[in-house]
Design an enzyme around this catalytic site. Structure first.
Site, PDB file in Angstrom:
ATOM      1  N   VAL A  11       0.833  -1.204   0.000  1.00  0.00           N
ATOM      2  CA  VAL A  11       0.000   0.000   0.000  1.00  0.00           C
ATOM      3  C   VAL A  11       0.869   1.257   0.000  1.00  0.00           C
ATOM      4  O   VAL A  11       0.632   2.207  -0.757  1.00  0.00           O
ATOM      5  CB  VAL A  11      -0.953  -0.009   1.222  1.00  0.00           C
ATOM      6  CG1 VAL A  11      -1.682   1.317   1.358  1.00  0.00           C
ATOM      7  CG2 VAL A  11      -1.943  -1.148   1.108  1.00  0.00           C
ATOM      8  N   LEU A 253     -19.287 -11.062  -9.237  1.00  0.00           N
ATOM      9  CA  LEU A 253     -20.267 -12.147  -9.240  1.00  0.00           C
ATOM     10  C   LEU A 253     -19.710 -13.338 -10.005  1.00  0.00           C
ATOM     11  O   LEU A 253     -20.460 -14.070 -10.640  1.00  0.00           O
ATOM     12  CB  LEU A 253     -21.584 -11.677  -9.883  1.00  0.00           C
ATOM     13  CG  LEU A 253     -22.483 -10.800  -9.018  1.00  0.00           C
ATOM     14  CD1 LEU A 253     -23.728 -10.376  -9.783  1.00  0.00           C
ATOM     15  CD2 LEU A 253     -22.892 -11.535  -7.728  1.00  0.00           C
ATOM     16  N   CYS A 263      -6.634  -9.100   1.926  1.00  0.00           N
ATOM     17  CA  CYS A 263      -7.638  -8.175   2.483  1.00  0.00           C
ATOM     18  C   CYS A 263      -8.932  -8.830   2.920  1.00  0.00           C
ATOM     19  O   CYS A 263      -9.321  -8.720   4.078  1.00  0.00           O
ATOM     20  CB  CYS A 263      -7.956  -7.087   1.465  1.00  0.00           C
ATOM     21  SG  CYS A 263      -6.659  -5.867   1.345  1.00  0.00           S
TER      22      CYS A 263
HETATM   23  C1  UDX Z   1      -9.567  -6.433  -2.469  1.00  0.00           C
HETATM   24  C2  UDX Z   1     -10.532  -5.288  -2.798  1.00  0.00           C
HETATM   25  O1  UDX Z   1     -11.054  -5.455  -4.119  1.00  0.00           O
HETATM   26  C3  UDX Z   1      -9.847  -3.951  -2.644  1.00  0.00           C
HETATM   27  O2  UDX Z   1     -10.761  -2.897  -2.878  1.00  0.00           O
HETATM   28  C4  UDX Z   1      -9.302  -3.877  -1.228  1.00  0.00           C
HETATM   29  O3  UDX Z   1      -8.698  -2.656  -0.963  1.00  0.00           O
HETATM   30  C5  UDX Z   1      -8.342  -5.015  -0.977  1.00  0.00           C
HETATM   31  O4  UDX Z   1      -9.023  -6.254  -1.186  1.00  0.00           O
HETATM   32  P1  UDX Z   1      -7.671  -7.806  -3.717  1.00  0.00           P
HETATM   33  O5  UDX Z   1      -7.577  -8.612  -2.450  1.00  0.00           O
HETATM   34  O6  UDX Z   1      -6.426  -7.340  -4.347  1.00  0.00           O
HETATM   35  O7  UDX Z   1      -8.557  -6.495  -3.460  1.00  0.00           O
HETATM   36  O8  UDX Z   1      -8.408  -8.724  -4.782  1.00  0.00           O
HETATM   37  P2  UDX Z   1      -9.820  -8.841  -5.499  1.00  0.00           P
HETATM   38  O9  UDX Z   1      -9.623  -8.653  -6.953  1.00  0.00           O
HETATM   39  O10 UDX Z   1     -10.819  -7.990  -4.834  1.00  0.00           O
HETATM   40  O11 UDX Z   1     -10.134 -10.387  -5.270  1.00  0.00           O
HETATM   41  C6  UDX Z   1     -10.238 -10.957  -3.970  1.00  0.00           C
HETATM   42  C7  UDX Z   1     -10.560 -12.429  -4.040  1.00  0.00           C
HETATM   43  O12 UDX Z   1     -11.884 -12.634  -4.477  1.00  0.00           O
HETATM   44  C8  UDX Z   1      -9.687 -13.252  -5.011  1.00  0.00           C
HETATM   45  O13 UDX Z   1      -9.365 -14.489  -4.411  1.00  0.00           O
HETATM   46  C9  UDX Z   1     -10.570 -13.439  -6.231  1.00  0.00           C
HETATM   47  O14 UDX Z   1     -10.257 -14.579  -6.960  1.00  0.00           O
HETATM   48  C10 UDX Z   1     -11.930 -13.547  -5.570  1.00  0.00           C
HETATM   49  N1  UDX Z   1     -13.031 -13.169  -6.451  1.00  0.00           N
HETATM   50  C11 UDX Z   1     -13.160 -11.876  -6.872  1.00  0.00           C
HETATM   51  C12 UDX Z   1     -13.955 -14.123  -6.832  1.00  0.00           C
HETATM   52  O15 UDX Z   1     -13.855 -15.308  -6.468  1.00  0.00           O
HETATM   53  N2  UDX Z   1     -15.011 -13.739  -7.638  1.00  0.00           N
HETATM   54  C13 UDX Z   1     -15.174 -12.457  -8.056  1.00  0.00           C
HETATM   55  O16 UDX Z   1     -16.161 -12.192  -8.763  1.00  0.00           O
HETATM   56  C14 UDX Z   1     -14.222 -11.488  -7.675  1.00  0.00           C
END
Ligand code: UDX
Length: 448
Positions: A11, A253, A263
């Site tokens: 960050v 979704l 996070c």
């Molecule tokens: C997230 C938030 O999006 C961000 O705003 C926050 O500040 C930090 O956490 P990040 O952890 O980098 O960001 O990844 P993100 O793209 O949000 O995906 C998180 C997890 O959810 C991943 O394991 C991803 O594979 C999963 N995911 C995401 C799904 O399974 N389905 C989706 O539709 C979206």
């Protein structure tokens, strides 16, 4: 403006380099001398697309520098961002604020003139008040306004998220901070990104509420995917069907093996703890956490079922280890639980990931063998499991894979492929929430 960023982690670095790119004079501070030495040489400790180039450009432009000397940098800075880690505290899941508090004490002792101290790290409600209290107690003469400015950066897309945010949330209690923070984010404000000024506690809660809501959204579609499998419906079409409703929205979704990362798991857990502390339980979030935890391991049972109910002595190839593509981050990655579940049932696992294999060696079962490509993973494999949707796994040469596999079984936990196209090449195929393996529906529609 002169800006100091304390904590040159994910960050802090992204924030620092982007603010430098806006034209501010930024110094990133870290206690880790080796990290600072490396950064000065242009070596970036994390994999984030575009970061290395942006760091180089801003260092050579004289706007970005690195230091271990907080006492020297803070006095000349108008704004000091606190961007140190807030990991889950061992044992109880509360956010560990010891680093934030320690930085507050050091900053308090070093400030000179009116300074805005900004918490960028994700911190529980009330942390800004505590930081203000610590600063006042450490140095009663310090003239400081403490602001909460949560980040909403996605790994792999962090620079774009920083430069094109949906909103910038600024929790202030001292009106003098408003004009300072407006100046910090002026280039974004000119681009019409809404600056939202709130109270400090509200800003802190917005961050947790946003992450918990997104985690809930993913978990909801994951449960719908299970129901689709049981009823013969197609989750991608359900996602599109509900996502086109503006009140719901199509993003987040995409059904899969469960969310991971640095996070969502940590912040959902922290929100649950905050709710308990304030006697205001976050029951939906509690359930989300439990469902997601169980789901990761359940995915190994899905693989076992695809292999005819038994994987003992079989070789399972795993494609993708990181919690999502375009990162080397393995934290809370579903691959860890899936692989453990397979090994516990007697499978031999061979894995490949474009960026995550070094951190993976620390986190996954030592029995796992590593390969150098998807094609190497396939050699003599009884099944392939696509766990992380890296681009290089989106257009694999299925004939080539099949030729080297023992049995052509593909378990696609990210719904990258479609049944008809995979079956054409002689594969047995299963995916998530698409009992017939999916019809002609593009993944992008549902995922974005
Ligand atoms: C997230 C938030 O999006 C961000 O705003 C926050 O500040 C930090 O956490 P990040 O952890 O980098 O960001 O990844 P993100 O793209 O949000 O995906 C998180 C997890 O959810 C991943 O394991 C991803 O594979 C999963 N995911 C995401 C799904 O399974 N389905 C989706 O539709 C979206």
């Amino acid at each position: 403006m002169k800006i100091a960023i304390v904590g040159a982690g994910y960050v802090g670095l992204v924030t620092g380099v982007c603010l430098a790119d806006f034209g501010h004079e930024v110094t990133c501070i870290d206690t880790d001398q080796r990290k600072i030495d490396a950064l000065e040489k242009g070596v970036i400790p994390i994999y984030e697309p575009g970061l290395s180039e942006l760091v180089k450009a801003n260092v050579s432009g004289g706007r970005l520098s690195f230091s271990t000397d907080l006492k020297a940098v803070v006095p000349g800075s108008e704004v000091v961002f606190i961007a140190v880690g807030t990991p889950s505290r061992r044992g109880d899941g509360h956010a560990d604020l010891s680093y934030v508090h320690a930085v507050a004490r050091e900053v308090a002792a070093a400030v000179d003139g009116f300074t805005v101290v900004v918490t960028k790290s994700t911190v529980p409600v009330g942390t800004g008040d505590e930081v203000a209290r610590i600063i006042a107690a450490t140095n009663p003469a310090a003239d400081v306004a403490v602001v909460s400015n949560p980040e909403f950066l996605r790994e792999g897309a962090a620079i774009d998220d920083f430069k094109r945010p949906d909103r910038i949330v600024l929790g202030i209690e001292d009106e003098r901070a408003r004009s300072v923070m407006t100046e910090v984010y002026r280039p974004l404000y000119l681009n019409q990104a809404p600056l939202m000024f709130t109270g400090r506690r509200t800003a802190e809660l917005i961050k947790y509420a946003a992450n918990a809501f997104l985690a809930m959204k993913i978990t909801f579609i994951n449960e719908i995917a299970d129901l689709c499998e049981a009823t013969g419906a197609d989750v991608q079409q359900v996602a599109r069907g509900i996502g086109l409703d503006n009140r719901i929205g199509a993003k987040f979704l995409h059904a899969g093996p469960g969310y991971g990362g640095s996070c969502f798991p940590k912040d959902t857990l922290a929100l649950v703890k905050i709710g308990q502390d304030y006697d205001s339980p976050m029951r939906l979030v509690e359930t989300t956490v439990a469902i997601n935890d169980q789901r990761k391991r359940a995915m190994s049972r899905k693989v076992i079922a695809a292999c005819g109910g038994d994987v003992r002595g079989k070789t399972i190839g795993v494609l993708g280890l990181t919690f999502k593509p375009n990162t080397d981050d393995m934290r809370e990655a579903p691959s860890i639980d899936i692989i453990q579940g397979l090994i516990d049932r007697g499978a031999h696992v061979v894995a490949y990931d474009p960026q995550g294999m070094v951190p993976a060696r620390e986190l996954i079962d030592k029995k796992v063998d590593f390969a150098d490509s998807a094609y190497e993973v396939a050699v003599d494999a009884d099944a392939l499991v696509l766990v992380t949707e890296w681009n290089e796994f989106r257009s694999l040469d299925l004939d080539r894979l099949k030729r080297s596999m023992k049995t052509a079984v593909l378990v696609d936990l990210r719904n990258v492929y479609r049944h008809d196209e995979v079956a054409k090449h002689g594969f047995e195929y299963s995916s998530v929430g698409r009992p017939d393996g999916g019809i002609a529906e593009s993944v992008a529609n549902a995922a974005e």
